[in-house]
Write a protein that holds these residues in place. Structure first.
Motif, mmCIF file in Angstrom:
data_model
loop_
_atom_site.group_PDB
_atom_site.id
_atom_site.type_symbol
_atom_site.label_atom_id
_atom_site.label_comp_id
_atom_site.label_asym_id
_atom_site.label_seq_id
_atom_site.Cartn_x
_atom_site.Cartn_y
_atom_site.Cartn_z
ATOM 1 N N ASN A 1 0.764 -1.202 0.067
ATOM 2 C CA ASN A 1 0.114 -0.152 0.039
ATOM 3 C C ASN A 1 0.887 1.227 -0.081
ATOM 4 O O ASN A 1 0.167 2.489 -0.189
ATOM 5 N N LEU A 2 2.262 1.166 0.264
ATOM 6 C CA LEU A 2 3.192 2.068 0.161
ATOM 7 C C LEU A 2 4.492 1.518 -0.306
ATOM 8 O O LEU A 2 4.643 0.466 0.115
ATOM 9 N N ILE A 3 4.920 2.095 -1.084
ATOM 10 C CA ILE A 3 6.339 1.883 -1.773
ATOM 11 C C ILE A 3 7.353 2.644 -0.784
ATOM 12 O O ILE A 3 7.518 3.931 -0.691
ATOM 13 N N LEU A 4 8.342 1.852 0.100
ATOM 14 C CA LEU A 4 9.091 2.431 1.032
ATOM 15 C C LEU A 4 10.634 2.816 0.095
ATOM 16 O O LEU A 4 11.034 1.802 -0.340
ATOM 17 N N LEU A 5 10.913 3.790 0.437
ATOM 18 C CA LEU A 5 12.398 4.185 0.100
ATOM 19 C C LEU A 5 13.349 4.394 0.974
ATOM 20 O O LEU A 5 13.236 5.141 2.093
ATOM 21 N N GLU A 6 14.619 3.870 0.764
ATOM 22 C CA GLU A 6 15.649 3.888 1.585
ATOM 23 C C GLU A 6 16.624 5.197 0.892
ATOM 24 O O GLU A 6 16.269 5.552 -0.186
ATOM 25 N N ALA A 7 17.336 5.801 1.786
ATOM 26 C CA ALA A 7 18.107 6.861 1.490
ATOM 27 C C ALA A 7 19.198 6.635 0.077
ATOM 28 O O ALA A 7 19.371 7.641 -0.661
ATOM 29 N N GLU A 8 19.545 5.474 0.167
ATOM 30 C CA GLU A 8 20.278 5.052 -0.907
ATOM 31 C C GLU A 8 19.586 4.962 -2.394
ATOM 32 O O GLU A 8 20.254 4.791 -3.458
ATOM 33 N N ASP A 9 18.370 5.008 -2.305
ATOM 34 C CA ASP A 9 17.604 4.943 -3.640
ATOM 35 C C ASP A 9 17.665 6.023 -4.209
ATOM 36 O O ASP A 9 17.390 6.244 -5.747
ATOM 37 N N PHE A 10 17.818 7.507 -3.607
ATOM 38 C CA PHE A 10 17.794 8.620 -4.274
ATOM 39 C C PHE A 10 18.920 8.924 -4.941
ATOM 40 O O PHE A 10 20.301 8.734 -4.547
ATOM 41 N N VAL B 1 4.284 6.575 -2.017
ATOM 42 C CA VAL B 1 5.715 6.450 -1.796
ATOM 43 C C VAL B 1 5.773 7.070 -0.379
ATOM 44 O O VAL B 1 5.150 7.880 0.092
ATOM 45 N N GLY B 2 6.883 6.538 0.347
ATOM 46 C CA GLY B 2 7.469 7.101 1.338
ATOM 47 C C GLY B 2 8.834 7.008 1.845
ATOM 48 O O GLY B 2 9.551 5.599 1.570
ATOM 49 N N GLN B 3 9.547 7.785 2.444
ATOM 50 C CA GLN B 3 10.804 7.534 2.734
ATOM 51 C C GLN B 3 11.088 7.308 4.244
ATOM 52 O O GLN B 3 10.365 7.382 5.024
ATOM 53 N N VAL B 4 11.819 5.828 4.494
ATOM 54 C CA VAL B 4 11.947 5.301 5.602
ATOM 55 C C VAL B 4 12.383 6.342 6.779
ATOM 56 O O VAL B 4 13.534 7.033 6.484
ATOM 57 N N ASN B 5 11.452 6.319 7.760
ATOM 58 C CA ASN B 5 11.628 7.270 8.975
ATOM 59 C C ASN B 5 11.581 8.841 8.445
ATOM 60 O O ASN B 5 11.876 9.645 9.163
ATOM 61 N N GLY B 6 10.926 8.658 7.426
ATOM 62 C CA GLY B 6 10.568 10.263 6.768
ATOM 63 C C GLY B 6 9.148 10.524 6.283
ATOM 64 O O GLY B 6 8.323 9.832 6.795
ATOM 65 N N LEU B 7 9.015 11.322 5.142
ATOM 66 C CA LEU B 7 7.706 11.708 4.861
ATOM 67 C C LEU B 7 7.277 10.948 3.710
ATOM 68 O O LEU B 7 7.826 9.994 3.257
ATOM 69 N N MET B 8 5.930 10.933 3.610
ATOM 70 C CA MET B 8 5.406 10.438 2.286
ATOM 71 C C MET B 8 4.873 11.284 1.323
ATOM 72 O O MET B 8 5.008 12.308 1.464
ATOM 73 N N GLY B 9 4.528 10.729 0.265
ATOM 74 C CA GLY B 9 3.904 11.510 -0.733
ATOM 75 C C GLY B 9 3.663 10.679 -1.978
ATOM 76 O O GLY B 9 3.271 9.386 -2.028
ATOM 77 N N ASP B 10 4.197 11.118 -3.305
ATOM 78 C CA ASP B 10 3.741 10.558 -4.595
ATOM 79 C C ASP B 10 4.895 10.447 -5.243
ATOM 80 O O ASP B 10 5.883 11.247 -5.064
ATOM 81 N N GLY B 11 4.963 9.306 -6.006
ATOM 82 C CA GLY B 11 6.163 8.904 -7.195
ATOM 83 C C GLY B 11 5.495 8.847 -8.367
ATOM 84 O O GLY B 11 4.819 8.047 -8.784
#
Length: 258
Positions: A22-31, A61-71
């Protein structure tokens, strides 16, 4: 051994692909840039097989331990998924609940890790007990990587980004004497135990700590120590429940309804 750890990791990957995100989690290294991420592996396969998305589609989408939004998908093929992301929304607030749980058997642990993460508890303490088999503490599913993967699955299900804290307490007495008092400070403390307990309260709107024992329950010595530390015994009803069911029932009663 290492082969067991590899098998466990492979099993986690298969489970993750099977469950819908229901949410794709993004890691810092994905950016690859402040607003651009590139994904491969499990998340790419999920988008291809489950979402069946195309270039131009928008994913949550959302960044682990961070904000959510759209991709927005800007590139997609069998090897790579590229998204242009906008992260502006705060994740849902954590429930101010610490779950103190006697370490369950590995298969049950996986389900409980996902469940309590989905429900939004802030911390899970896995505790030793007389009735916890020693072999459970050597399980590859208790490794940091394996635990985190289960937590991630729970976050993806709940549309959350903040990982709950997980603490391992392999020595019962030192934990109860030295660490539990600090965890209990400013909280209501509950011990799910069918003997001499009051009915489990409902819709508790204050910070709390819930302790649940192993299959067969905490032994009398452990119950007495937990009570002395400040936990009040509560009763979940006349039926004997499996650990994972007891966790679900107790949290369903205790957590605020809204």
């Amino acid at each position: 051994g290492e082969s067991g750890r590899c098998s466990a990791t492979a099993g986690l990957a298969n489970t993750a692909v099977a469950a819908r995100m229901n949410l794709i989690l993004l890691e810092a290294e994905d950016f690859t840039a402040p607003d651009t991420v590139t994904l491969t592996g499990r998340r790419l396969q999920h988008v291809l097989a489950v979402h069946r998305a195309n270039v131009g589609d928008t994913l949550r989408v959302g960044q682990v331990n961070g904000l959510m939004g759209d991709g927005i998908i800007t590139a997609l093929d069998a090897d790579t998924l590229q998204l242009r992301v906008t992260l502006t929304q705060a994740p849902p607030a954590k429930q101010p609940v610490i779950l103190l749980l006697a370490l369950p058997r590995p298969k049950m642990l996986k389900r409980i890790l996902q469940m309590v993460t989905t429900l939004g508890i802030e911390q899970l303490v896995l505790l030793n007990s007389f009735r916890v088999e020693k072999s459970f503490w050597q399980s590859p599913w208790l490794s940091e990587v394996a635990v985190r993967e289960q937590l991630v699955l729970g976050l993806e299900q709940a549309r959350d980004t903040v990982l709950p804290q997980v603490l391992l307490a392999p020595r019962f007495k030192p934990f109860v004497e030295d660490q539990l008092p600090a965890l209990l400070a400013g909280r209501r403390g509950w011990l799910a135990h069918p003997v001499d307990g009051v009915a489990c309260p409902a819709d508790v709107r204050e910070p709390q700590l819930l302790a649940i024992g192993p299959e067969g329950g905490f032994i009398p010595y452990e119950v007495a120590m937990l009570q002395s530390a400040g936990l009040q015994t509560i009763d979940l009803g006349p039926r004997i429940l499996r650990v994972e069911t007891a966790v679900a029932v107790a949290l369903a009663k205790l957590l605020p309804l809204s």
